[in-house]
Each structure stands twice: as C-alpha cells, then as structure tokens.
Design a protein around this motif. Sequence first.
Motif, PDB file in Angstrom:
ATOM      1  N   LEU A 160     -15.562 -10.866 -60.513  1.00  0.00           N
ATOM      2  CA  LEU A 160     -15.920 -10.464 -59.151  1.00  0.00           C
ATOM      3  C   LEU A 160     -17.317  -9.863 -59.150  1.00  0.00           C
ATOM      4  CD1 LEU A 160     -12.708  -8.810 -57.671  1.00  0.00           C
ATOM      5  CD2 LEU A 160     -13.672 -11.064 -57.136  1.00  0.00           C
ATOM      6  N   ASP A 161     -18.125 -10.277 -58.187  1.00  0.00           N
ATOM      7  CA  ASP A 161     -19.455  -9.671 -58.025  1.00  0.00           C
ATOM      8  C   ASP A 161     -19.294  -8.221 -57.579  1.00  0.00           C
ATOM      9  OD1 ASP A 161     -22.035  -8.872 -56.749  1.00  0.00           O
ATOM     10  OD2 ASP A 161     -22.583 -10.939 -57.195  1.00  0.00           O
ATOM     11  N   ILE A 162     -20.061  -7.349 -58.185  1.00  0.00           N
ATOM     12  CA  ILE A 162     -19.949  -5.922 -57.869  1.00  0.00           C
ATOM     13  C   ILE A 162     -20.350  -5.641 -56.418  1.00  0.00           C
ATOM     14  CG2 ILE A 162     -22.287  -5.119 -58.505  1.00  0.00           C
ATOM     15  CD1 ILE A 162     -20.814  -2.941 -60.183  1.00  0.00           C
ATOM     16  N   SER A 163     -21.125  -6.542 -55.828  1.00  0.00           N
ATOM     17  CA  SER A 163     -21.623  -6.304 -54.462  1.00  0.00           C
ATOM     18  C   SER A 163     -20.741  -6.894 -53.365  1.00  0.00           C
ATOM     19  CB  SER A 163     -23.034  -6.859 -54.292  1.00  0.00           C
ATOM     20  OG  SER A 163     -23.913  -6.176 -55.137  1.00  0.00           O
ATOM     21  N   GLN A 164     -19.903  -7.872 -53.662  1.00  0.00           N
ATOM     22  CA  GLN A 164     -18.958  -8.439 -52.675  1.00  0.00           C
ATOM     23  C   GLN A 164     -19.619  -8.766 -51.324  1.00  0.00           C
ATOM     24  OE1 GLN A 164     -15.225  -9.126 -53.341  1.00  0.00           O
ATOM     25  NE2 GLN A 164     -16.659  -9.451 -55.043  1.00  0.00           N
ATOM     26  N   THR A 222     -26.689 -21.005 -56.467  1.00  0.00           N
ATOM     27  CA  THR A 222     -27.310 -20.376 -57.623  1.00  0.00           C
ATOM     28  C   THR A 222     -28.785 -20.176 -57.326  1.00  0.00           C
ATOM     29  OG1 THR A 222     -27.597 -20.513 -60.026  1.00  0.00           O
ATOM     30  CG2 THR A 222     -27.728 -22.587 -58.813  1.00  0.00           C
ATOM     31  N   ASN A 223     -29.300 -19.023 -57.697  1.00  0.00           N
ATOM     32  CA  ASN A 223     -30.709 -18.720 -57.468  1.00  0.00           C
ATOM     33  C   ASN A 223     -31.480 -18.947 -58.758  1.00  0.00           C
ATOM     34  OD1 ASN A 223     -30.131 -17.806 -54.815  1.00  0.00           O
ATOM     35  ND2 ASN A 223     -29.497 -15.823 -55.614  1.00  0.00           N
ATOM     36  N   VAL A 224     -32.638 -19.556 -58.641  1.00  0.00           N
ATOM     37  CA  VAL A 224     -33.488 -19.812 -59.815  1.00  0.00           C
ATOM     38  C   VAL A 224     -34.811 -19.088 -59.618  1.00  0.00           C
ATOM     39  CG1 VAL A 224     -34.663 -21.549 -61.204  1.00  0.00           C
ATOM     40  CG2 VAL A 224     -32.413 -22.064 -60.222  1.00  0.00           C
ATOM     41  N   GLN A 254     -33.222 -14.587 -57.538  1.00  0.00           N
ATOM     42  CA  GLN A 254     -32.464 -14.324 -58.769  1.00  0.00           C
ATOM     43  C   GLN A 254     -32.806 -12.927 -59.287  1.00  0.00           C
ATOM     44  OE1 GLN A 254     -33.069 -17.098 -62.025  1.00  0.00           O
ATOM     45  NE2 GLN A 254     -31.347 -16.260 -63.182  1.00  0.00           N
ATOM     46  N   SER A 255     -31.794 -12.093 -59.438  1.00  0.00           N
ATOM     47  CA  SER A 255     -32.041 -10.732 -59.926  1.00  0.00           C
ATOM     48  C   SER A 255     -31.541 -10.529 -61.350  1.00  0.00           C
ATOM     49  CB  SER A 255     -31.396  -9.704 -58.988  1.00  0.00           C
ATOM     50  OG  SER A 255     -30.004  -9.898 -58.911  1.00  0.00           O
ATOM     51  N   VAL A 256     -30.590 -11.350 -61.793  1.00  0.00           N
ATOM     52  CA  VAL A 256     -30.117 -11.265 -63.179  1.00  0.00           C
ATOM     53  C   VAL A 256     -30.536 -12.561 -63.890  1.00  0.00           C
ATOM     54  CG1 VAL A 256     -28.118 -11.070 -64.697  1.00  0.00           C
ATOM     55  CG2 VAL A 256     -28.149  -9.829 -62.518  1.00  0.00           C
ATOM     56  N   VAL A 314     -23.360 -18.854 -61.128  1.00  0.00           N
ATOM     57  CA  VAL A 314     -23.104 -19.504 -59.845  1.00  0.00           C
ATOM     58  C   VAL A 314     -22.286 -18.546 -58.989  1.00  0.00           C
ATOM     59  CG1 VAL A 314     -21.898 -21.416 -58.716  1.00  0.00           C
ATOM     60  CG2 VAL A 314     -23.206 -21.823 -60.815  1.00  0.00           C
ATOM     61  N   HIS A 315     -22.754 -18.318 -57.758  1.00  0.00           N
ATOM     62  CA  HIS A 315     -22.006 -17.508 -56.803  1.00  0.00           C
ATOM     63  C   HIS A 315     -20.978 -18.395 -56.101  1.00  0.00           C
ATOM     64  CE1 HIS A 315     -24.965 -14.054 -56.550  1.00  0.00           C
ATOM     65  NE2 HIS A 315     -25.784 -15.002 -57.014  1.00  0.00           N
ATOM     66  N   VAL A 316     -19.760 -17.915 -56.006  1.00  0.00           N
ATOM     67  CA  VAL A 316     -18.737 -18.576 -55.192  1.00  0.00           C
ATOM     68  C   VAL A 316     -18.345 -17.566 -54.116  1.00  0.00           C
ATOM     69  CG1 VAL A 316     -16.530 -19.769 -55.172  1.00  0.00           C
ATOM     70  CG2 VAL A 316     -17.954 -19.829 -57.242  1.00  0.00           C
TER      71      VAL A 316
HETATM   72  P1  5GP Z   1     -28.616 -13.053 -58.329  1.00  0.00           P
HETATM   73  O1  5GP Z   1     -29.316 -12.112 -57.380  1.00  0.00           O
HETATM   74  O2  5GP Z   1     -29.271 -13.019 -59.695  1.00  0.00           O
HETATM   75  O3  5GP Z   1     -28.418 -14.440 -57.809  1.00  0.00           O
HETATM   76  O4  5GP Z   1     -27.139 -12.468 -58.486  1.00  0.00           O
HETATM   77  C1  5GP Z   1     -26.832 -11.451 -59.354  1.00  0.00           C
HETATM   78  C2  5GP Z   1     -25.542 -10.833 -58.880  1.00  0.00           C
HETATM   79  O5  5GP Z   1     -25.024 -10.021 -59.923  1.00  0.00           O
HETATM   80  C3  5GP Z   1     -25.694  -9.941 -57.658  1.00  0.00           C
HETATM   81  O6  5GP Z   1     -24.932 -10.471 -56.585  1.00  0.00           O
HETATM   82  C4  5GP Z   1     -25.179  -8.579 -58.136  1.00  0.00           C
HETATM   83  O7  5GP Z   1     -24.418  -7.915 -57.172  1.00  0.00           O
HETATM   84  C5  5GP Z   1     -24.361  -8.940 -59.345  1.00  0.00           C
HETATM   85  N1  5GP Z   1     -24.294  -7.889 -60.352  1.00  0.00           N
HETATM   86  C6  5GP Z   1     -25.354  -7.167 -60.851  1.00  0.00           C
HETATM   87  N2  5GP Z   1     -24.911  -6.294 -61.771  1.00  0.00           N
HETATM   88  C7  5GP Z   1     -23.566  -6.466 -61.861  1.00  0.00           C
HETATM   89  C8  5GP Z   1     -22.560  -5.823 -62.654  1.00  0.00           C
HETATM   90  O8  5GP Z   1     -22.806  -4.929 -63.448  1.00  0.00           O
HETATM   91  N3  5GP Z   1     -21.288  -6.275 -62.493  1.00  0.00           N
HETATM   92  C9  5GP Z   1     -20.965  -7.264 -61.601  1.00  0.00           C
HETATM   93  N4  5GP Z   1     -19.680  -7.637 -61.528  1.00  0.00           N
HETATM   94  N5  5GP Z   1     -21.899  -7.880 -60.850  1.00  0.00           N
HETATM   95  C10 5GP Z   1     -23.182  -7.478 -60.970  1.00  0.00           C
END
Ligand code: 5GP
Length: 138
Positions: free
Chosen positions: A28-32, A84-86, A92-94, A99-101
Amino acid sequence: MKDIFCHIIDGEIPSNIIYEDDDVIAILDISQATKGHTLVIPKAHYDNFLSCPMEIMHKVYDVAQRIGQAEMSVLGAKGVNILTNVGEPAGQSVPHFHVHVIPRYLGGEGGFQITMASHDANSFDLPRLAMQIKEGLE
Ligand code: 5GP
C-alpha cells in the motif's frame, strides 16, 4: 546507496504488503491517493520503467493487473489508473521503478486527478514528430 523501496524490500522499513514473490513486491502506498492505492515494485533495483528488463516488466505488470482486478472486485472500485512516472519532471520521487495501481470510485474520492493540457495540434509538426520518434526506435 539504497532507496526507500530497497529498505522496504529488505524488511528494514515496515509496509503493508499485499503480494510478494521472488521478483516482485506490492505494498500500500503510504499516501493513499485513493483508498487502496498500491505500488508494485520489482525487488531488483531499476531506476525506472525505461531501464527495467522486459522479463521483470512482465512480472510487475502481471501483478499490477491482478491487483487492479482485486480492487474492482473487493473494494468496489469502478475504475483503476495504472501509471508509472519516469524522472523528476514526470513526478517520479522514488528512483526505483514502481507502478501505481490507483482504484477509482464514483465520486467522493477527492485526492487524485489526472489532467492533460490539450495543445493545438497545429502548433507541432506532427509528421516530423512522428518520424523523429520512429527513428529513435531503430
Ligand atoms: P512516485 O512519485 O515516485 O511516482 O511515487 C512514489 C510513491 O511512493 C509516492 O506515492 C509515495 O507516497 C510513496 N512512498 C514514499 N515513501 C514511502 C514509504 O516509506 N512507504 C510507502 N508504502 N510508500 C512510500
């Protein structure tokens, strides 16, 4: 240096795991962005979609498809965004391919919107643009 998803994969940071096998983990994404927002992540580190080998890519998207189906059947979602962000300019932050679902519901979900600006197609030379990208495939 390990990124946050490498730490999660190695069990050094807790997460809510939905699925796991030798190659892929889904959490699960931490941000939901919406209820049930899930990340599907290859365990091996690839910076993004563009650098991920095809065999792993297939495994990631296979899991993403199954999670999307589960979100429809179990959570009552009426649609799903798979994205998915590139690269940072794309959001893209990570820097570890994922892939986001994102399940979508009928109204009331608030936090997630995709809007695409629509340019006047005449402002681009579309045949030349198509040719340039085509040449990049070869
Ligand atoms: P991006 O912005 O790279 O496409 O998505 C990265 C996602 O990783 C974001 O939606 C963010 O909420 C999620 N994320 C960042 N740190 C963590 C974490 O420690 N745990 C979880 N479950 N999600 C995270």
